[in-house]
Design a protein around this motif. Structure first.
Motif, PDB file in Angstrom:
ATOM      1  N   THR A 110       0.827  -1.207   0.000  1.00 14.84           N
ATOM      2  CA  THR A 110       0.000   0.000   0.000  1.00 14.84           C
ATOM      3  C   THR A 110       0.857   1.250   0.000  1.00 14.84           C
ATOM      4  O   THR A 110       0.581   2.219  -0.729  1.00 14.84           O
ATOM      5  CB  THR A 110      -0.947  -0.003   1.211  1.00 14.84           C
ATOM      6  OG1 THR A 110      -1.790  -1.162   1.156  1.00 14.84           O
ATOM      7  CG2 THR A 110      -1.802   1.254   1.240  1.00 14.84           C
ATOM      8  N   GLN A 112       3.989   1.517  -1.089  1.00 10.49           N
ATOM      9  CA  GLN A 112       4.658   1.618  -2.384  1.00 10.49           C
ATOM     10  C   GLN A 112       3.713   2.195  -3.436  1.00 10.49           C
ATOM     11  O   GLN A 112       4.085   3.084  -4.210  1.00 10.49           O
ATOM     12  CB  GLN A 112       5.152   0.236  -2.811  1.00 10.49           C
ATOM     13  CG  GLN A 112       5.942   0.222  -4.110  1.00 10.49           C
ATOM     14  CD  GLN A 112       6.438  -1.171  -4.468  1.00 10.49           C
ATOM     15  OE1 GLN A 112       6.511  -2.049  -3.618  1.00 10.49           O
ATOM     16  NE2 GLN A 112       6.772  -1.376  -5.719  1.00 10.49           N
ATOM     17  N   GLU A 113       2.479   1.719  -3.445  1.00 12.56           N
ATOM     18  CA  GLU A 113       1.499   2.231  -4.403  1.00 12.56           C
ATOM     19  C   GLU A 113       1.183   3.697  -4.139  1.00 12.56           C
ATOM     20  O   GLU A 113       1.023   4.496  -5.071  1.00 12.56           O
ATOM     21  CB  GLU A 113       0.230   1.394  -4.324  1.00 12.56           C
ATOM     22  CG  GLU A 113      -0.847   1.801  -5.307  1.00 12.56           C
ATOM     23  CD  GLU A 113      -2.082   0.921  -5.225  1.00 12.56           C
ATOM     24  OE1 GLU A 113      -3.104   1.291  -5.823  1.00 12.56           O
ATOM     25  OE2 GLU A 113      -2.024  -0.128  -4.547  1.00 12.56           O
ATOM     26  N   SER A 118       7.876   2.005  -8.062  1.00  8.96           N
ATOM     27  CA  SER A 118       8.000   0.625  -8.525  1.00  8.96           C
ATOM     28  C   SER A 118       9.349   0.086  -8.082  1.00  8.96           C
ATOM     29  O   SER A 118      10.380   0.687  -8.383  1.00  8.96           O
ATOM     30  CB  SER A 118       7.877   0.569 -10.049  1.00  8.96           C
ATOM     31  OG  SER A 118       8.150  -0.726 -10.528  1.00  8.96           O
TER      32      SER A 118
END
Length: 459
Positions: A110, A112-113, A118
């Motif tokens: 979550t 990272q998003e 990426s």
């Protein structure tokens, strides 16, 4: 900080598609380059950055979009697995995005998003690679998250078991795949007791037996500060990059294991057949090649382009596919692992045609060894190799990966500048000399996986 300007030769599109004549009688003198082949220049600036803490990186700065790519390659890779723990490094790297000391796998994903970042975690024979693609506005937060994954992974038991089963399922599937079987068989024949002889994924049994302590030990040995090569491309200055490197990598430990010894090629040559009930056979073949540091590397590199790396126009593709219809495709490549250089190739063919296809490959091996290549073949290979090279530098991610790979392979910072010139310097005599060193039908090892008709194993 050192700035190196790379001048990359380009060729016009019309020259890339110019027709050539393949596989005529070899001559003793290379044809001189024509005015048509004169290169156009493109420029990339590579900056050698050293952080306050002494960590080095190569940087291509590009502020046109607010985005940065960073690629970190750590020497050793799957070859650092300890005895009895084959597959530990691969499993460890697959667990790095499964949570940290402060967050579980879902929270990590979550976060990272949320940063629109990426991350990539990959295991190879000779390196583990960690990559990140981040927006400038979220760079500090995204790389802080990556730092936690690298330095403080949780290796939580439930995640370990889940990922272990994924790896085992992949291994079980691979054991039904003819291409994978041919590679495993070839490596077992070729490399004796070197780590290259076995799969870095491990076996079903070795992965099932791995403990959390094995994973922790693999993490300690794989991600070390003194074996990292860093490539960066995008929206960041050298002054910003230096402190970032220290924050990201400065707390990693020093190496605790030696790197592997050099491998020796031990395959006897000939044909090894692995029986598998499939309608077509998968064939892998090869023998020892020439390393990148060898004075003959560039003639070898160009020779391989003519023999099998040149796609439709390569000798093998013309003779095995176009002239006789024995396969849908065949190729060769230079496998430049850290501890041995190999010259390999592969194709698939229906079981009733594979014996004939191997005969043609051996005939082409013999012809190249005795007669070398033609002026037309050499000119076409040089034209393609110099013209296609700049296409590798089409984006920040590919540039960062190239920079890290160059450092990991101990290539000089001016390699991109000199590479095309060295390709163009190769002569017919150079290739004839190298063919005499490398191209020997007697030592060529074939592994055939399938049920080939009329083909007798010779091993």
């Amino acid at each position: 900080m050192t700035i190196t300007r790379f001048v990359i030769p380009l060729l016009t599109a019309s020259l890339l598609s110019a027709p050539v004549t393949l596989h005529a009688q070899a001559q003793t003198q290379a044809q001189p380059a024509t005015e048509e082949m004169a290169p156009v220049e493109a420029i990339i600036d590579i900056q050698h950055v050293v952080s306050p803490g002494g960590i080095e990186a190569w940087l291509v700065q590009d502020n046109t979009i607010p985005f940065m790519a960073i690629e970190m390659w750590f020497d050793g890779g799957g070859s650092l697995d300890r005895p009895g723990a084959r597959g530990a490094t691969n499993l460890m790297m697959a667990l790095l995005e499964e949570g940290t000391a402060d967050m579980d796998a879902q929270a990590f994903a979550t976060a990272q998003e949320g940063f629109a970042a990426s991350f990539g975690f990959d295991t190879y024979r000779d390196e583990v690679a960690i990559s990140a693609r981040v927006l400038t506005q979220n760079r500090a937060e995204a790389l802080a998250l990556l730092r936690e994954a690298m330095l403080a992974p949780s290796f939580e038991p439930s995640a370990l078991e889940r990922v272990r089963q994924q790896v085992i399922s992949g291994i079980e599937f691979d054991l039904t795949d003819p291409d994978t079987i041919s590679g495993l068989t070839f490596n077992a024949l070729a490399y004796g007791d070197h780590p290259y002889a076995t799969s870095l994924d491990g076996t079903v049994e070795s992965v099932a037996a791995l403990t959390r302590d094995d994973i922790v030990a693999a993490h300690r040995s794989a991600l070390v500060r003194d074996r990292v090569s860093v490539g960066v491309a995008g929206d960041i200055t050298p002054e910003e990059l230096g402190p970032l490197l220290d924050d990201l990598l400065g707390d990693l430990p020093e190496a605790d294991l030696p790197l592997p010894e050099q491998a020796t090629f031990q395959a006897p040559g000939g044909i090894e057949v692995v029986d598998l009930a499939v309608p077509q056979s998968s064939v892998l073949f090869g023998n020892q090649g020439i390393s990148r540091t060898d004075p003959d590397f560039f003639p070898y590199f160009v020779m391989n382009q003519i023999l099998g790396a040149g796609g439709y126009r390569s000798r093998l593709n013309q003779e095995v596919r176009e002239e006789r219809g024995l396969t849908y495709g065949i190729s060769t490549w230079t496998a430049l692992s850290d501890y041995i250089a190999m010259h390999q190739g592969a194709f698939s063919s229906s079981n009733d045609l594979v014996a004939q296809a191997i005969e043609v490959v051996l005939a082409e091996w013999q012809d190249l060894s005795e007669n070398g290549v033609t002026p037309a073949e050499l000119e076409a290979a040089q034209r393609y190799m110099t013209g296609a090279y700049p296409l590798r530098f089409s984006g920040n991610a590919s540039i960062a990966g190239t920079l890290a790979a160059m450092q990991a392979d101990d290539m000089p910072i001016d390699y991109i500048n000199t590479r095309n010139a060295r390709v163009m310097e190769v002569t017919l005599d150079d290739i004839q000399r190298v063919a005499g060193r490398v191209i020997d039908p007697e030592t060529l090892q074939f592994v055939v996986v399938g049920q080939p008709e009329g083909l007798e194993p010779s091993n």
